[in-house]
Structure formats: C-alpha cells, structure tokens
Design a protein around this motif. Structure first.
Motif, PDB file in Angstrom:
ATOM      1  N   LYS A   1       0.815  -1.278   0.187  1.00  0.00           N
ATOM      2  CA  LYS A   1      -0.006  -0.077   0.140  1.00  0.00           C
ATOM      3  C   LYS A   1       0.793   1.213   0.027  1.00  0.00           C
ATOM      4  N   LEU A   2       0.634   2.247  -0.986  1.00  0.00           N
ATOM      5  CA  LEU A   2       1.300   3.509  -1.121  1.00  0.00           C
ATOM      6  C   LEU A   2       0.502   4.405  -1.527  1.00  0.00           C
ATOM      7  N   ASP A   3       0.560   5.785  -0.933  1.00  0.00           N
ATOM      8  CA  ASP A   3      -0.447   6.865  -1.338  1.00  0.00           C
ATOM      9  C   ASP A   3      -1.801   6.589  -1.107  1.00  0.00           C
ATOM     10  N   GLY A   4      -2.210   5.599  -0.293  1.00  0.00           N
ATOM     11  CA  GLY A   4      -3.557   5.293   0.141  1.00  0.00           C
ATOM     12  C   GLY A   4      -4.156   4.236  -0.980  1.00  0.00           C
ATOM     13  N   VAL A   5      -3.310   3.558  -1.515  1.00  0.00           N
ATOM     14  CA  VAL A   5      -3.712   2.622  -2.612  1.00  0.00           C
ATOM     15  C   VAL A   5      -3.056   1.207  -2.258  1.00  0.00           C
TER      16      VAL A   5
ATOM     17  N   SER B   1       9.471   3.363   3.487  1.00  0.00           N
ATOM     18  CA  SER B   1      10.749   3.568   4.005  1.00  0.00           C
ATOM     19  C   SER B   1      12.054   3.324   2.961  1.00  0.00           C
ATOM     20  N   VAL B   2      11.391   2.955   1.656  1.00  0.00           N
ATOM     21  CA  VAL B   2      12.382   2.674   0.541  1.00  0.00           C
ATOM     22  C   VAL B   2      13.038   3.735  -0.089  1.00  0.00           C
ATOM     23  N   VAL B   3      12.483   4.928   0.329  1.00  0.00           N
ATOM     24  CA  VAL B   3      12.741   6.370  -0.452  1.00  0.00           C
ATOM     25  C   VAL B   3      14.350   6.405  -0.525  1.00  0.00           C
ATOM     26  N   GLN B   4      15.122   6.082   0.554  1.00  0.00           N
ATOM     27  CA  GLN B   4      16.332   6.028   0.802  1.00  0.00           C
ATOM     28  C   GLN B   4      17.462   5.140   0.017  1.00  0.00           C
TER      29      GLN B   4
ATOM     30  N   ASP C   1      19.014   2.838  -2.885  1.00  0.00           N
ATOM     31  CA  ASP C   1      19.355   3.358  -4.261  1.00  0.00           C
ATOM     32  C   ASP C   1      18.800   2.473  -5.292  1.00  0.00           C
ATOM     33  N   ALA C   2      18.819   3.054  -6.574  1.00  0.00           N
ATOM     34  CA  ALA C   2      18.056   2.346  -7.439  1.00  0.00           C
ATOM     35  C   ALA C   2      18.267   0.915  -7.836  1.00  0.00           C
ATOM     36  N   GLU C   3      19.500   0.493  -7.638  1.00  0.00           N
ATOM     37  CA  GLU C   3      19.918  -0.759  -7.874  1.00  0.00           C
ATOM     38  C   GLU C   3      19.398  -1.812  -6.562  1.00  0.00           C
ATOM     39  N   LYS C   4      19.517  -1.183  -5.510  1.00  0.00           N
ATOM     40  CA  LYS C   4      18.942  -2.230  -4.551  1.00  0.00           C
ATOM     41  C   LYS C   4      17.345  -2.431  -4.648  1.00  0.00           C
ATOM     42  N   LEU C   5      16.613  -1.360  -5.244  1.00  0.00           N
ATOM     43  CA  LEU C   5      15.034  -1.501  -5.384  1.00  0.00           C
ATOM     44  C   LEU C   5      14.924  -2.566  -6.437  1.00  0.00           C
ATOM     45  N   MET C   6      15.773  -2.307  -7.541  1.00  0.00           N
ATOM     46  CA  MET C   6      15.441  -3.372  -8.709  1.00  0.00           C
ATOM     47  C   MET C   6      15.704  -4.696  -8.329  1.00  0.00           C
TER      48      MET C   6
ATOM     49  N   LEU D   1       8.985   4.965  -6.433  1.00  0.00           N
ATOM     50  CA  LEU D   1       9.197   4.473  -5.001  1.00  0.00           C
ATOM     51  C   LEU D   1      10.040   5.402  -4.446  1.00  0.00           C
ATOM     52  N   LYS D   2      10.565   5.970  -5.116  1.00  0.00           N
ATOM     53  CA  LYS D   2      11.797   7.051  -4.351  1.00  0.00           C
ATOM     54  C   LYS D   2      11.553   8.304  -4.229  1.00  0.00           C
TER      55      LYS D   2
END
Length: 635
Positions: free
Chosen positions: A520-524, A534-537, A539-544, A631-632
């Motif tokens: 759930k993010l932004d109410g959806v 919490s994943v805003v911080q 980096d792109a590679e970790k998210l991928m 996500l960031k």
C-alpha cells in the motif's frame, strides 16, 4: 526505573543485542491493553549503545542504586553457542570457542557526575532503592512506616507499599478497596492483583463486588484486562456476572476477550447463564467458545444452559461446528449426554435440523441458504448438502456456496467450480482458485486443467514452493515458461533500467498494476508486505534487486509459510502474530486467519519471500525505471 537519565515520566526500555554489538532503546507508549515501542527520535541514526568492536557483547541492562544504567558486557570473540552452528562453522571457529572467557566489563551510563537526587526508601524514584527498602521493611515488620507511604504522591510507591503490607499479612481489605479506587490506573491494576491474594469475608465481598463493578468500564484498558484475569481467582456468583459483562463488550479476538475466557472455568455455569442470547457473529463466537469449555470438562449443566439459548437457529450452527471439531454429529453427541435438561436442548436442535431438511426438500427453486448452511454443520446431513452444491453453484456462484464447497469438499468439486470459467469475473476466479488450493487433491486437479494458467505470480510462487513434492513438481512443469530464467539472469537483463530516466507518474500506474496486491502506497493497495515509505532512501540498484529477486534478502516477518491443518485445509502466508497456543497467518487478499497450534498438522517455511518471483513478465526496463522513480518519491 529512575528519573536520572530521562525526566519525561515515560517508560524507557532497553534491549541487548549481543550479536550486533548494540543496546537498543525504545520509549513505550500505551496502546490499549498493551504497549507500542517507539524508537527515541534522538537516536534515529545510531543505537543508544553501539560499538565497532566485534568483541562487545552487551547481555544485560539494569538500573543501579545510583540511578545510572549499568550494562553487562561479556566481551567475547563469539557469542553463539557452538551447538547451534553448522558443522563447517564449528570446524572454522573451534580455536575461538573460549576466547574472552577471562574478560568482561560493565558500562556505567549516567547523564551527569552530580549525585542523584532520587530520595530514599520506598519514596525513592529509584526502583533498586525501593526494592531493597521493601525487603528491609518486610523483615522488620514496621507496619506504621509503610502505611504512611500509601499516601505518597508517587503511584509506584503506593503500589509497592501495598505489596509490602501484603507480604507481611498486614494489608486490610479496607486499604485494598481504597487502592482499587486510586486515581492512578497503574495502582488500580496492581490493587487487582493484590485483591486476588486476600481473604474476603461475606460482608466484605459485597463491597468488593461494588468496587469491581465500576472497573468493568474503567477508562484504562489495562485495568479492564487485569480485572478479567482477577475475576478468575475470585469466588462468588457476582464474579460470573462481571465476566459475562466483559465478554459481552470485548471486541472479537481482543486481549480482553482472551483474558475473560481464561477466567471462565471456575464460573462456567454462571457465565453461560448470564451471557446474552443475541445472534450477532461476535456473540455466536463467544457462545461457541463457552461450549468448547463446557465440553472439555463435561459440564452438562453448562451445556444445557447454552443449548437452551438457541432458538430460531440463533446459535445452532456455531454449536454444531464445535461438535464437528470433536468428530461428533448431533445424534452421536445426544447419546453421550445424560442430563435431562441437556437432552431437552438437544431435542430442540434436532427439530431445527429436521425442519431445515424439510425446507430444502420442499424448495422448488433454490433452497434457503440458511437451512443449507445449518445442515452442512451436522455430520449426518452433509451428504444431502453435497448433492445440492453443483446446482447451487451453477445458479448463484456466490461466496456462500463457495464456502460450503470448501468445507464439504465434494468429490466433483473441481469440475463444477471450473465450469464456465470464461464467464467468471477476476474476483470470483481468485475465490475459486483459493478454494481449490485448500485441498491437495483439488490442487493437483487444478494443475491438470488449463485454468491453472490463470494463477498470478504470487499463486505460482506458492505452488512451485509447495511442501508436497508432487504438487511442486507438477506446478514447476505447468509454469515452466514463466520460471525457467534464473533470478541472476533476470536481474542482469534489466540492468539497463538503471541508466534510464524514470517517470514517477507512469511509475505510479505501474505500481497499481503489479504491486497493489501486496503493498500500500499513497492510500492505494493492500498492506500485506513491508511499508514501502521506508525505501525512499534505497538506491535504484537495491530497489531493482528487491523487485526482481525478492527472496535474496527477506525482511523479518515476511517469510512465506505453508500451513496444513488437521482437517486438510491448506493455508499460505506470513505469520503475522503468534503465541504459545496459536498463530495468525496473513494471506493474499489481505485475509487473516488465526489457528490454534493444536489444529496444525504441519507448518513449513518455504525459505522464500511471500513476494513472488516473476514480476518481470509485466515489466520492461523503462517501466521498471518508472516504478523505481515512483518508489523514490517521498510519501
């Protein structure tokens, strides 16, 4: 247990983590009947005590007599016991088993070198000082000195003074009643525990009853919880009255309901008599629990009382379900009961079943579902209901019928459930597949049908990781086209996404397509997986990597489990909460189910994340870059 380090009046908790070389600090805030632990904002980037020295092994924290925090540090090369290491670990670390056994240190943490001003004796703000004074007073028997402390401004002093007088057998019931009406909820909570250990004469019992009646609706949830526990230790019919009141008002599945039920046994007949007859789902659930208690101790008077409650099918389905748990039909149970009053109640239930059977037989169109559900609850009427299910499903295809199909498991279930698949909505398709996955035989039947291809990534992961090797093997063959690529190859294929510029707006659309079933993010979306704010911080590679290879690093609490119940039902999800007696699984669709450990045949970890593999099927490098950009964005 002092105010030297923290003067905010809050409860501060410290947890030693010797493996990670830290001591964690949390501020406890009241959260109903329990607490919520929050990290101190001042320590957002660093733990309260943290060391880069890998030998640092904090194992115990105590408040000292001076108000300082004392931390025992074992100071060892390794903290793990060799018994729990794999063999290669034992061999590698063998020379280091005892390193540091001649070392150790104690850290003293204080805010200021100034002498603490925390008073002395039971009136001290320091817990160590109060404890030692309590011991000395109990030994000396100085009652007068202690009674004066009952008027202290400190709640902890008033409570500890009461316990000291109790230990000396010099606490009067009058004083206990006063403490039960104390302005502090913490003192009232302690006074309830004290009341359990006192002798209450007949004339005093009435005063206790009046006082405890006021606590049924106490503003503090912890006082209500303690009252529920205390009532199980008290005598008198009035205790059953208060327990029934608490059960009536307690939310289903709450700590208060559990505490009240734990106190029921000494007052079982009284609670059964006083519990209301309304047919709300919550009431039916409690009636069922009381019936289980009565069956467990073979209390026929309590059984008779509960049976007399049901009229117009109010509680009949719930009571029949409890008998079914015991492997009993209504007629089989009737033969075991000797009480005439209980037999009379069972006769009324038998009449209800007979009437329901007649209604079903007489129905020219669809039979009344209430009658069908009642018959399905009794073992001797199930074959009749099974013959009705194919036609009922064909005409209605509703969740009520599907629930009965899952419960009764008719042999031809997969065939009639999957008939007309192309006409089913996505929501109904999910319900059908979940029903088929409730049985190993039905799961295999599904995998032999083309409809199995409709399973989404989460269901495919669930099936390919199934604890039954036959099912996992067949699922792997059915979904081979989607699972053939290794995770490493998939990640490598999508690495160009890291060099692309992502569009957060398009990423939000992609999130709605592939992520909302678990996040759930932004109410959806649905809060099944971790909080993605919490994943805003990251980096792109970790998210991928987290998106494409979710099982490489599994967040605590999100390991997937297969749970097989003794009735054959299959559950798949993460363990949301657990106690010594039960656990709660959180499953796809944001469904939760609590089961008793005694109902579990097997519980097996898949070793993988609940987040499925295979999401790359719905992604391109550009759409992945868009998703990462979304996500960031700080939420």
């Amino acid at each position: 247990r002092d105010r030297l380090l923290f003067k905010d009046g809050k409860t501060h908790a410290f947890t030693c983590e010797p493996f990670h070389n830290v001591v964690q600090h949390h501020v406890l805030e009241d959260d109903g009947a329990t607490f919520e632990a929050l990290r101190d904002p001042a320590e957002s980037k660093m733990d309260f005590l943290a060391s880069e020295d890998r030998w640092c092994r904090p194992v115990m924290v105590r408040t000292g007599p001076d108000g300082a925090l004392w931390v025992a540090d074992m100071y060892r090369y390794m903290i793990e016991h060799p018994q729990w290491l794999p063999q290669n670990g034992k061999d590698e670390l063998l020379p280091h088993y005892r390193e540091g056994d001649d070392k150790g240190r104690i850290w003293k943490i204080t805010r200021s070198p100034e002498p603490p001003k925390h008073g002395t004796g039971l009136g001290s703000s320091n817990g160590w000082q109060r404890d030692k004074t309590q011991m000395q007073l109990a030994w000396s028997g100085e009652k007068v000195a202690i009674e004066n402390l009952l008027k202290s401004k400190q709640p902890q002093t008033r409570a500890q003074a009461a316990w000291t007088l109790l230990a000396m057998k010099k606490l009067s019931t009058t004083t206990c009643l006063e403490l039960l009406a104390d302005a502090s909820p913490h003192v009232r909570e302690q006074a309830l525990q004290v009341a359990e250990k006192m002798e209450w004469k007949d004339n005093e019992s009435l005063s206790l009853q009046k006082t405890l009646t006021k606590l049924v609706n106490d503003k503090d949830a912890k006082v209500q919880l303690q009252l529920a526990c205390t009532l199980g230790e008290l005598k008198g019919d009035w205790a059953a009255d208060l327990l029934a009141q608490q059960l009536r008002g307690a939310p289903a599945g709450s700590s208060l309901q559990g505490a009240a039920l734990s106190s029921v046994m000494p007052h079982l007949e009284g609670v059964c008599t006083r519990f209301p007859e309304s047919a709300t789902p919550e009431n039916n659930q409690v009636i069922g629990m009381l019936f289980r208690c009565a069956l467990a101790v073979k209390n026929e008077q309590a059984i008779a009382t509960l049976l007399s409650h049901q009229g117009a099918q109010k509680h009949a389905t719930e009571l029949l379900a409890v008998l079914d748990e015991k492997g009993l039909s209504l007629s089989a149970f009737t033969q075991q009961v000797t009480s005439a009053e209980a037999q009379q109640g069972l006769k009324k239930m038998a009449d209800l079943l007979h009437t329901a059977a007649e209604e079903v037989k007489a129905a020219k169109e669809a039979p009344p579902m209430a009658a069908v559900a009642l018959l399905a609850s009794d073992r001797e009427h199930r074959e009749m209901v099974k013959t009705l299910l194919p036609e009922l499903w064909k005409k209605s295809a509703n969740t009520e019928v599907l629930r009965l199909v899952a419960k009764l498991q008719p042999k031809e279930g997969p065939e009639f459930l999957l008939a007309g698949w192309n006409e089913r909505t996505p929501a109904v398709r999910v319900q059908i597949i979940e029903t088929l996955l409730s049985s190993d035989a039905w799961t295999l039947a599904l995998l032999q049908r083309p409809e199995a291809k409709s399973c989404d990534a989460a269901l495919r992961a669930r099936l390919t990781k199934h604890p039954k090797k036959e099912i996992a093997k067949q699922a792997a063959a059915v979904f081979a086209d989607a699972t053939s690529a290794t995770r490493a190859a998939v990640v490598e294929k999508f690495k160009p996404a890291l060099k692309l510029t992502g569009d957060a707006a398009k990423g939000k659309t992609m999130f709605a397509q592939v992520c909302i079933s678990c996040h759930k993010l932004d109410g959806v979306g649905i809060e099944l997986g971790p909080d993605l704010r919490s994943v805003v911080q990251h980096d792109a590679e970790k998210l991928m990597n987290s998106i494409l290879d979710p099982s490489a690093i599994i967040e605590p609490g999100f390991m997937a489990y297969h749970c097989t119940l003794k009735n054959g039902e299959q559950l798949y999800g993460v363990i949301a909460t657990e106690t010594s007696a039960s656990l709660t699984l959180k499953m796809a669709g944001n469904l939760t189910k609590s089961v008793l450990r005694s109902e579990i045949a097997s519980l097996q970890s898949t070793g993988t994340s609940l987040m499925p593999e295979g999401l790359e099927a719905a992604l391109t490098p550009q759409s992945l870059a868009d998703l990462i950009a979304y996500l960031k964005v700080p939420k």
